[in-house]
Design a protein around this motif. Structure first.
Motif, mmCIF file in Angstrom:
data_model
loop_
_atom_site.group_PDB
_atom_site.id
_atom_site.type_symbol
_atom_site.label_atom_id
_atom_site.label_comp_id
_atom_site.label_asym_id
_atom_site.label_seq_id
_atom_site.Cartn_x
_atom_site.Cartn_y
_atom_site.Cartn_z
ATOM 1 N N ALA A 103 -3.399 -12.120 -13.060
ATOM 2 C CA ALA A 103 -4.101 -10.715 -13.112
ATOM 3 C C ALA A 103 -3.601 -9.919 -14.368
ATOM 4 N N SER A 132 -6.379 -8.700 -17.181
ATOM 5 C CA SER A 132 -6.450 -7.371 -17.641
ATOM 6 C C SER A 132 -6.547 -7.222 -19.163
ATOM 7 N N LEU A 146 -6.181 -3.032 -11.938
ATOM 8 C CA LEU A 146 -5.372 -3.474 -12.951
ATOM 9 C C LEU A 146 -5.012 -2.626 -13.984
ATOM 10 N N THR A 192 -0.463 -5.203 -12.029
ATOM 11 C CA THR A 192 -1.471 -4.565 -11.004
ATOM 12 C C THR A 192 -0.750 -3.307 -10.349
ATOM 13 N N LEU A 201 -5.495 -9.689 -5.089
ATOM 14 C CA LEU A 201 -5.899 -9.335 -6.098
ATOM 15 C C LEU A 201 -5.417 -10.211 -7.176
ATOM 16 N N GLU A 202 -4.228 -10.984 -7.271
ATOM 17 C CA GLU A 202 -3.775 -11.903 -8.185
ATOM 18 C C GLU A 202 -4.716 -13.219 -7.724
ATOM 19 N N CYS A 235 -7.960 -12.999 -9.500
ATOM 20 C CA CYS A 235 -7.747 -13.289 -10.814
ATOM 21 C C CYS A 235 -7.573 -14.660 -11.396
#
Length: 227
Positions: free
Chosen positions: A112, A116, A164, A170, A187-188, A191
């Motif tokens: 993540a 970003s 992010l 995160t 989310l991780e 990504c």
């Protein structure tokens, strides 16, 4: 941005606080076990009434005990414990001030954080973006622990439950620690998925359309068991 919520004025009873602290410590330890943070990076908080329990600054999570409970009020004044609260306290309090969240998880997850640094928004590589409210935005960089970082994060979180933080990590929130943590893990994973797919030479990942994401959003409303 979501309108400011009216907050309750209770701090919960001792049993509520003890149980919440135990759950917070377990969640913080899970971020290490699952590789979302290294050492004492990242932080976790949970709200009990108008009390916010937070991980303390610079203390390894496996050393935290029931006696180390650390809590502040919604203005950031420490009301429980003697350990210094996380340096990212402004970030957590900003989320509680502007949403109905009762838990916040902040990590330095590798994939993540890598994403970003590359894009303004995580490409729609998977429908689980719907679980975070839509395309995940990247908040502009600001020094950790600063009011500027909190403001940037709130803009990125508008209408979302996760974002992010550029060159940082995160931030996710939820109605409880399990939900906030699950959103961080999702989310991780997204990504990592995008980085993996986009690294294949001469090929470009297909992305979902806004209509496809909307359809997934509607379907997710009925996901899981019903009482």
């Amino acid at each position: 941005m979501s309108e400011q919520r009216n907050h309750r004025t209770d701090h919960g009873d001792h049993g509520d606080v003890s149980a919440a602290w135990e759950a917070l410590v377990a969640t913080a330890r899970r971020t290490v076990t699952d590789g979302l943070v290294v050492g004492t990076s990242g932080n976790v908080s949970v709200r009990v009434g108008d009390l916010v329990l937070v991980t303390p600054s610079g203390v390894p999570y496996d050393r935290l005990t029931p006696d180390d409970v650390t809590g502040v009020d919604l203005d950031g004044r420490q009301v429980l414990g003697t350990l210094v609260p996380t340096s990212e306290l402004p970030l957590h309090l900003a989320v509680y001030e502007t949403t109905d969240a009762t838990a916040v998880v902040h990590t330095h997850a590798v994939h993540a954080t890598a994403v970003s640094t590359l894009v303004e928004e995580l490409p729609l590589v998977h429908y689980m973006a719907a679980a975070l409210g839509g395309p995940v935005r990247v908040a502009p960089y600001a020094t950790y622990g600063s009011a500027e970082l909190a403001r940037n994060a709130l803009r990125a979180l508008d209408g979302r439950t996760g974002c992010l933080l550029r060159n940082h990590g995160t931030l996710t929130h939820g109605t409880g620690l399990d939900q906030a943590y699950d959103r961080t893990a999702q989310l991780e994973w997204m990504c990592r998925l995008w980085l993996t797919a986009s690294s294949v030479p001469h090929l470009t990942p297909t992305l979902l359309t806004p209509d496809q994401l909307t359809e997934a959003t509607e379907k997710l409303r009925d996901y899981g068991q019903r009482a």
